[in-house]
Design a protein around this motif. Sequence first.
Motif, short mmCIF file in Angstrom:
data_model
loop_
_atom_site.label_atom_id
_atom_site.label_comp_id
_atom_site.label_asym_id
_atom_site.label_seq_id
_atom_site.Cartn_x
_atom_site.Cartn_y
_atom_site.Cartn_z
N PHE A 102 0.82 -1.22 0.00
CA PHE A 102 0.00 0.00 0.00
C PHE A 102 0.85 1.26 0.00
O PHE A 102 0.33 2.36 0.20
N PHE B 121 -0.34 4.18 -2.15
CA PHE B 121 -1.72 4.63 -2.01
C PHE B 121 -1.79 5.97 -1.28
O PHE B 121 -0.95 6.28 -0.45
N GLU C 285 -7.58 6.68 0.06
CA GLU C 285 -7.93 5.38 -0.51
C GLU C 285 -7.89 4.26 0.52
O GLU C 285 -8.02 3.10 0.18
N MET D 260 -6.61 1.35 8.62
CA MET D 260 -5.35 1.38 7.86
C MET D 260 -4.67 2.73 8.02
O MET D 260 -3.45 2.82 8.16
N PRO E 235 -5.27 1.91 -8.01
CA PRO E 235 -6.73 1.94 -8.02
C PRO E 235 -7.24 2.20 -6.61
O PRO E 235 -6.47 2.07 -5.65
N ALA F 275 -8.46 1.71 -3.02
CA ALA F 275 -8.07 0.57 -2.23
C ALA F 275 -9.26 -0.23 -1.74
O ALA F 275 -10.29 0.31 -1.40
N THR F 276 -9.09 -1.51 -1.75
CA THR F 276 -9.97 -2.36 -0.98
C THR F 276 -9.05 -3.06 -0.02
O THR F 276 -7.84 -2.90 -0.07
N GLU F 277 -9.62 -3.86 0.86
CA GLU F 277 -8.76 -4.52 1.82
C GLU F 277 -7.93 -5.62 1.15
O GLU F 277 -6.96 -6.09 1.69
N ARG G 35 -3.78 -5.39 -4.48
CA ARG G 35 -4.14 -4.65 -5.69
C ARG G 35 -4.16 -5.58 -6.90
O ARG G 35 -3.43 -6.56 -6.95
#
Lengths: 271, 298
Positions: A140, A143, A147, A152, B12, B14-16, B19
């Motif tokens: 991540f 990011f 997002e 998080m 993109p 984020a989801t948990e 990616r």
Amino acid sequence: MSANDTLVTDPPAAAVRAEEVSMVFPAPDGAELRALADVSLDLPPGAFCGLVGPSGCGKSTFLMLIAGLYRPTTGRITIDEEQVVRPWDALGVVFQRDALLEWRTVWDNVLLPIEVKRLDKKKYRDRATRLLELVGLTGFEGFYPGELSGGMRQRVAICRSLIHEPRLLLMDEPFAAVDALTREKLNFDLLRLTAESQTGRGTTVVFVTHSIEEAVLLSDQILVMSPRPGKILRLIGNDLPKPRTLATRSEPRFHALVDDIRSAFHSMGLV
Amino acid sequence: MHGSASTREQGPPATESARPVVSESPPPRAVRLRGVALRWLRFNGIVIGLYLLAFVLWEVASRVFAIPTFILPSPLTILASAAEEPSVLATHTSVTLQEVVGGFLLAAAISIPLGMLLIYSRLLERLVYPSLVAFQAIPKVALAPILVVWFGFGLTSKVVLALVTAAFPIVINTVIGMGQAPREMLYLMRSLRASPWQIFIKARLPVAAPYIFGGLKIGITLAVVGAVVGEFIASNSGLGYLLLVANNNLDTPMLFAVVVVLAVMSSVLFYAVEAAEAILLPRPLRRSQRRLDPGANA
């Protein structure tokens, strides 16, 4: 984990001492608001100290005073025998809201303290990678905070507070804004992050919370504060064995400590 | 203003989960460009189509109902009038454009630092802010004769009028933006012993940037108003002057042609400021980005 990728800092942790510290704020109506009254405290280096008390009892104020962001009305606070007049150099702070910079990626947020302190970023890349790995945020790095989920984001804030190898970490209800499940996960993240910093080495932690269970799970020492003006009511040593895990929560000793603190609040007529 | 570009990726939302992995090799450039053009057309086709339809209806209506040209000329009449002497229109447009851009750039160069100073000095704020508000209350037309006396008949007086018209929203938005950094963000910076300059450049300015651009977008359209008003009062060139001449000649198609040119010019300048915003600000600070909710499908 091999010995050379531990997160222990080399210089010893900070010793924090408060001597008869009082804090008075001017109230809007011209009166005075006494937030803290004669708080004295002696924290040994490397201690993980949980600060519990009812809301509005001056816990956060006390933390701001140790951080050097407020000046006490009377009394003094010292870190390693040196009086606090501005934020101490090897200090990390985590606030209730994550205070992430939205326009920086996770990676750049974590490295912010290195940038502000004009340290060599290259030397801290591995540490940043390792910290993000420990809280499960590998992948991540690129990011933006917008997002990420709330939990998080707070984990990023914790990594940021630890990147510059602070010898004193101040946490002001860091998990108040996240849901109960995430909070539990973050508690164990924090235990893992600080597990390697014990007995006079590493990092001294002051952790403000209004959750008694959280304080018992995390701390070596628990400070119980009274309602405003805040005073330190009791100092409870926490002898629960380490490392603490999910199983710790079902031990009888855990519940005994929680009950002990709850009864302290009872005696104040609070619960 | 923002961190090292190397670490920023076009990730993109984020989801948990991890990616997604892009596996296919990219198509050749020409194919990709055609794809972009097609997608643009599919997205904007309906808007363009509706505008064209409106013009066609206007053209048809003015012929069917025989609306006199001196009241409402048809689109084709306006176009013909503009095409009659394109160099005249071009010359006057260029004059107005210079006044607008000059006035706007000066307004930005003065207003943004002024707005920042107001945040840092209480005395300056008490001194300057009220007079700024009082100054804004004056209709700018009232200033034009004075400015002509001071700066003459030529370009300068219009540049100054465009400047004073555009300045106010830029100052106000800068002041508002500079005060937007959350308290905890400032505490965090101070806890790291950040210098006032570091706090400014790393926290206050990025937070203020979208607000400042908001002020600039209002400012650029007001600069057009200022310049044209100046030309109305005293000048021998510019679109405002051309408007007066066309009015005296009862040349309604020309009046409309000038108005269209003004509208196009204002729009182009507005979108130029928006483009500058898109280039200068990192993704999360851009207006269009914040408006989009990644969870909602358009």
